[in-house]
Write an enzyme that holds these catalytic residues in place. Structure first.
Site, PDB file in Angstrom:
ATOM      1  N   ASN A   1      -4.323 -11.319 -16.187  1.00 44.76           N
ATOM      2  CA  ASN A   1      -2.938 -10.821 -16.210  1.00 44.76           C
ATOM      3  C   ASN A   1      -1.936 -11.927 -16.548  1.00 44.76           C
ATOM      4  O   ASN A   1      -0.730 -11.755 -16.331  1.00 44.76           O
ATOM      5  CB  ASN A   1      -2.574 -10.207 -14.857  1.00 44.76           C
ATOM      6  CG  ASN A   1      -3.431  -9.005 -14.522  1.00 44.76           C
ATOM      7  OD1 ASN A   1      -3.779  -8.224 -15.407  1.00 44.76           O
ATOM      8  ND2 ASN A   1      -3.795  -8.862 -13.261  1.00 44.76           N
TER       9      ASN A   1
ATOM     10  N   GLU B   1       5.664   2.227  -9.422  1.00 47.14           N
ATOM     11  CA  GLU B   1       5.530   1.031 -10.264  1.00 47.14           C
ATOM     12  C   GLU B   1       6.264   1.304 -11.561  1.00 47.14           C
ATOM     13  O   GLU B   1       6.252   2.435 -12.038  1.00 47.14           O
ATOM     14  CB  GLU B   1       4.041   0.771 -10.581  1.00 47.14           C
ATOM     15  CG  GLU B   1       3.242   0.377  -9.373  1.00 47.14           C
ATOM     16  CD  GLU B   1       1.743   0.261  -9.671  1.00 47.14           C
ATOM     17  OE1 GLU B   1       1.366  -0.159 -10.780  1.00 47.14           O
ATOM     18  OE2 GLU B   1       0.967   0.610  -8.785  1.00 47.14           O
TER      19      GLU B   1
ATOM     20  N   HIS C   1       3.900  -5.678 -13.390  1.00 47.36           N
ATOM     21  CA  HIS C   1       3.427  -5.747 -14.775  1.00 47.36           C
ATOM     22  C   HIS C   1       4.550  -5.645 -15.792  1.00 47.36           C
ATOM     23  O   HIS C   1       4.297  -5.564 -16.994  1.00 47.36           O
ATOM     24  CB  HIS C   1       2.385  -4.655 -15.024  1.00 47.36           C
ATOM     25  CG  HIS C   1       1.195  -4.792 -14.138  1.00 47.36           C
ATOM     26  ND1 HIS C   1       0.184  -5.697 -14.384  1.00 47.36           N
ATOM     27  CD2 HIS C   1       0.890  -4.193 -12.963  1.00 47.36           C
ATOM     28  CE1 HIS C   1      -0.707  -5.631 -13.415  1.00 47.36           C
ATOM     29  NE2 HIS C   1      -0.302  -4.722 -12.536  1.00 47.36           N
TER      30      HIS C   1
ATOM     31  N   LYS D   1       1.502 -13.112 -12.383  1.00 48.31           N
ATOM     32  CA  LYS D   1       1.020 -12.479 -13.621  1.00 48.31           C
ATOM     33  C   LYS D   1       1.732 -13.109 -14.809  1.00 48.31           C
ATOM     34  O   LYS D   1       1.403 -14.218 -15.193  1.00 48.31           O
ATOM     35  CB  LYS D   1       1.151 -10.966 -13.497  1.00 48.31           C
ATOM     36  CG  LYS D   1       0.071 -10.456 -12.524  1.00 48.31           C
ATOM     37  CD  LYS D   1       0.193  -9.045 -12.066  1.00 48.31           C
ATOM     38  CE  LYS D   1      -0.962  -8.757 -11.099  1.00 48.31           C
ATOM     39  NZ  LYS D   1      -0.773  -7.548 -10.310  1.00 48.31           N
TER      40      LYS D   1
ATOM     41  N   ASP E   1       7.991  -1.429  -8.079  1.00 46.92           N
ATOM     42  CA  ASP E   1       7.076  -2.564  -8.232  1.00 46.92           C
ATOM     43  C   ASP E   1       7.011  -2.931  -9.718  1.00 46.92           C
ATOM     44  O   ASP E   1       6.532  -2.148 -10.537  1.00 46.92           O
ATOM     45  CB  ASP E   1       5.701  -2.154  -7.690  1.00 46.92           C
ATOM     46  CG  ASP E   1       4.672  -3.283  -7.761  1.00 46.92           C
ATOM     47  OD1 ASP E   1       4.742  -4.097  -8.699  1.00 46.92           O
ATOM     48  OD2 ASP E   1       3.786  -3.313  -6.900  1.00 46.92           O
TER      49      ASP E   1
ATOM     50  N   SER F   1      -0.512  -0.255 -13.168  1.00 49.66           N
ATOM     51  CA  SER F   1      -1.430  -1.374 -13.344  1.00 49.66           C
ATOM     52  C   SER F   1      -2.759  -0.988 -13.978  1.00 49.66           C
ATOM     53  O   SER F   1      -3.406  -1.822 -14.603  1.00 49.66           O
ATOM     54  CB  SER F   1      -1.682  -2.054 -12.002  1.00 49.66           C
ATOM     55  OG  SER F   1      -2.285  -1.160 -11.092  1.00 49.66           O
TER      56      SER F   1
ATOM     57  N   HIS G   1      -0.273   1.040  -6.631  1.00 47.33           N
ATOM     58  CA  HIS G   1      -1.177  -0.072  -6.314  1.00 47.33           C
ATOM     59  C   HIS G   1      -1.572  -0.117  -4.828  1.00 47.33           C
ATOM     60  O   HIS G   1      -0.789   0.267  -3.954  1.00 47.33           O
ATOM     61  CB  HIS G   1      -0.456  -1.375  -6.675  1.00 47.33           C
ATOM     62  CG  HIS G   1      -1.309  -2.594  -6.655  1.00 47.33           C
ATOM     63  ND1 HIS G   1      -1.290  -3.489  -5.617  1.00 47.33           N
ATOM     64  CD2 HIS G   1      -2.209  -3.059  -7.552  1.00 47.33           C
ATOM     65  CE1 HIS G   1      -2.134  -4.482  -5.880  1.00 47.33           C
ATOM     66  NE2 HIS G   1      -2.699  -4.251  -7.051  1.00 47.33           N
TER      67      HIS G   1
HETATM   68  C1  PLP Z   1      -1.120  -7.436  -8.881  1.00 43.56           C
HETATM   69  C2  PLP Z   1      -0.216  -6.456  -8.267  1.00 43.56           C
HETATM   70  C3  PLP Z   1       0.420  -6.726  -7.055  1.00 43.56           C
HETATM   71  C4  PLP Z   1       0.101  -7.937  -6.231  1.00 43.56           C
HETATM   72  O1  PLP Z   1       0.551  -9.111  -6.807  1.00 43.56           O
HETATM   73  P1  PLP Z   1      -0.182 -10.494  -6.461  1.00 43.56           P
HETATM   74  O2  PLP Z   1       0.858 -11.509  -6.662  1.00 43.56           O
HETATM   75  O3  PLP Z   1      -1.344 -10.606  -7.378  1.00 43.56           O
HETATM   76  O4  PLP Z   1      -0.609 -10.390  -5.008  1.00 43.56           O
HETATM   77  C5  PLP Z   1       1.334  -5.809  -6.581  1.00 43.56           C
HETATM   78  N1  PLP Z   1       1.594  -4.681  -7.259  1.00 43.56           N
HETATM   79  C6  PLP Z   1       0.988  -4.374  -8.411  1.00 43.56           C
HETATM   80  C7  PLP Z   1       1.318  -3.118  -9.117  1.00 43.56           C
HETATM   81  C8  PLP Z   1       0.053  -5.245  -8.945  1.00 43.56           C
HETATM   82  O5  PLP Z   1      -0.600  -4.945 -10.068  1.00 43.56           O
END
Ligand code: PLP
Length: 392
Positions: free
Chosen positions: A47, A176, A208, A239, A205, A180, A133
Site C-alpha cells: 500500500n 470509508e 486509501h 500507506k 476513513d 480497501s 475495514h
Molecule cells: C489499513 C487500514 C487501516 C489501518 O491503518 P494502519 O495504519 O495500517 O493501522 C484503517 N482503515 C482502513 C480502511 C485501512 O485500509
C-alpha cells in the site's frame, strides 16, 4: 508441561483444509518492485501507493529526528511523549485536511479503535457500511454501542435504519471514502446529507484516499467540499505517506476530547520520532509534487482499461485498488501461484477479510509500476485465468 494448544492445531488444520490458512512469507523487500541476487518481481501487495517509503527525501526526513531525539518516544503523549515534531505533524495534517485540528496516534488501526468508543457509548448507535475495514468494526464493537450495518454504499438502507432509531442517543455514521478491498468510492456528499437529516455524526476513513485523491492528496472529503461537514476524517501515515502511524482530523474540541477519551492514544507510547519525521518528509514531497496522486490514478485507470480489453469484467474499482474477483478460495490461490511464477506478486484475499464466496486477487497499483509493467501484468494474469478456465 502441557501447552494446551492442541485445539489451535485442530483449528489451523481446518483453515488449511478450507484454503483459508494465512501464513507469513518473508520477502526481500516490501515495495512495488522487489529483487534479490537472482530474481526480480513486481509486487501488487504493497500500500506504499506513492512509492515514498524508500524515497531519499523521506529517508532523510526520518533520520534527522532519529538522531536528535532517539529511536523511541519513551512514553504516552500525555505522560512525556509529545515532541515539537508531533505538533508540527498535526498542524500539517490539519492543514492538508482543511480542518482546525488533527491528532496523530499509534497506527490507523489504533486510531479507529480509539475514535469510535470516544464518540459513541452504550446508549448510542454506530451505523457502519457492511464492507468497512476490520479496525472500524472492532472500534464499533469496543464502543458497546448498538451496531447497525448498512448495505454497501446503500443510502436508502442507511436512511431507513436512521429513521427507525429513537431520537435519544447519539448516532455515528461510519464509512470509508475508498474501500480497501474493492477500490470503489463512497457517495460522500449524499451520505453527509442523509446523516445531517438525522443529526448523526460522520466518520470517514480515508486510509486509501489520503495522498492520492483531492488537491495535493488531501483526500475525498476535501475533494467533495465536505471538510467542515464531516465530524472526523481519519487516515493513516502508513500507506501513501510511506511511514507509520494514524491520525484523526476535525475540530479543536474533537481533538481535546480524543486526548481525554481515546484509550489507544492515552495508554500507548507516542509515535517514534523517525516515523513522525518520515511522515513530515512525505508531506513536504506532496507539497512540492502535488500531482503524484493524480498520476497514480491515471496509472490505475490504464491498468483497468487493459484488464477490460483482456476480457475481465468491470470490478467497480475507481481507484488504485483493483480487485479481480475469483470467488473460490482455492482458485484464487492457484492464480496467485501462477502469477508468482511469472514474477508478479499479488495477494489472494479470502474470507473473513472479504465476504464468503468473493475471494479475489487484490492489485494495489503504485507509482513503482510503469505502464509497461502493468501491461505485462495483465498479460500474465489473462494467461493464468485462461489456464484456470476463468477467461475464454
Ligand atoms: C489499513 C487500514 C487501516 C489501518 O491503518 P494502519 O495504519 O495500517 O493501522 C484503517 N482503515 C482502513 C480502511 C485501512 O485500509
Amino acid at each position: 508441561m502441557a501447552r494446551h494448544d492442541e485445539w489451535m492445531a485442530a483449528e489451523l488444520a481446518q483453515l488449511r483444509a478450507g484454503d483459508a490458512l494465512r501464513a507469513l512469507e518473508t520477502r526481500p523487500g516490501v515495495g512495488g518492485r522487489l529483487h534479490d541476487d537472482t530474481c526480480e518481481w513486481l509486487s501488487f501487495a504493497s500500500n506504499d501507493y506513492l512509492d515514498l517509503a524508500r524515497h531519499p527525501r523521506v529517508i532523510d526526513a526520518a533520520g534527522a529526528p532519529l538522531v536528535r531525539w532517539g529511536a523511541g518516544a519513551g512514553a504516552s503523549r500525555l505522560v512525556a511523549g509529545t515532541l515539537p515534531i508531533h505538533e508540527t505533524l498535526e498542524a500539517r495534517l490539519a492543514a492538508l485536511k482543511g480542518c482546525p485540528a488533527a491528532l496523530v496516534g499509534g497506527s490507523g488501526y489504533a486510531v479507529n479503535l480509539g475514535l469510535i468508543p470516544a464518540l459513541a457509548g452504550r446508549s448510542d448507535t454506530v451505523l457502519l457500511d457492511r464492507l468497512a475495514h476490520a479496525s472500524l468494526v472492532d472500534g464499533a464493537v469496543l464502543s458497546r454501542a448498538n451496531l447497525c450495518r448498512f448495505r454497501h454504499n446503500d443510502l436508502e438502507h442507511l436512511e431507513s435504519l436512521l429513521a427507525a432509531l429513537p431520537a435519544a442517543g447519539r448516532k455515528l455514521v461510519v464509512t470509508e471514502s475508498v474501500f480497501s478491498m474493492d477500490g470503489d468510492l463512497a457517495p460522500l456528499p449524499e451520505l453527509a446529507a442523509v446523516a445531517d437529516r438525522y443529526g448523526a455524526m460522520t466518520l470517514v476513513d480515508e486510509a486509501h484516499a489520503t495522498g492520492i485523491f483531492g488537491p495535493g492528496g488531501a483526500g475525498r472529503v476535501v475533494e467533495s467540499g465536505l471538510a467542515d461537514r464531516i465530524t472526523v476524517s481519519m487516515g493513516t501515515l502508513s500507506k501513501a505517506l510511506g511511514s507509520f502511524g494514524g491520525f484523526a482530523a476535525g475540530s479543536v474540541i474533537l481533538r481535546d476530547w480524543l486526548v481525554n477519551r481515546a484509550r489507544p492514544f492515552i495508554y500507548s507510547t507516542a509515535l517514534p520520532p523517525s516515523a513522525v519525521g518520515a511522515a513530515l518528509g512525505a508531506l513536504d514531497l506532496l507539497r512540492d509534487e502535488p500531482e503524484r496522486g493524480a498520476v497514480l490514478l491515471q496509472r490505475a485507470a490504464f491498468f483497468r482499461a487493459r484488464l477490460a480489453e483482456a476480457g475481465f469484467p468491470d470490478s467497480g474499482s475507481r481507484s488504485q485498488i483493483v480487485p479481480v474477483l475469483v470467488g473460490d478460495n482455492a482458485c484464487a490461490l492457484r492464480l496467485a501461484a501462477r502469477l508468482r511464477d511469472a514474477g508478479v506478486l499479488v495477494v489472494a484475499i479470502r474470507p473473513p477479510t472479504v465476504p464468503a464466496g468473493t475471494a479475489r486477487l487484490r492489485f494495489a497499483v503504485t507509482l513503482a509500476h510503469s505502464e509497461a509493467d502493468l501491461t505485462y501484468t495483465v498479460e500474465a494474469l489473462a494467461a493464468a485465468a485462461r489456464a484456470e478456465g476463468l477467461l475464454k
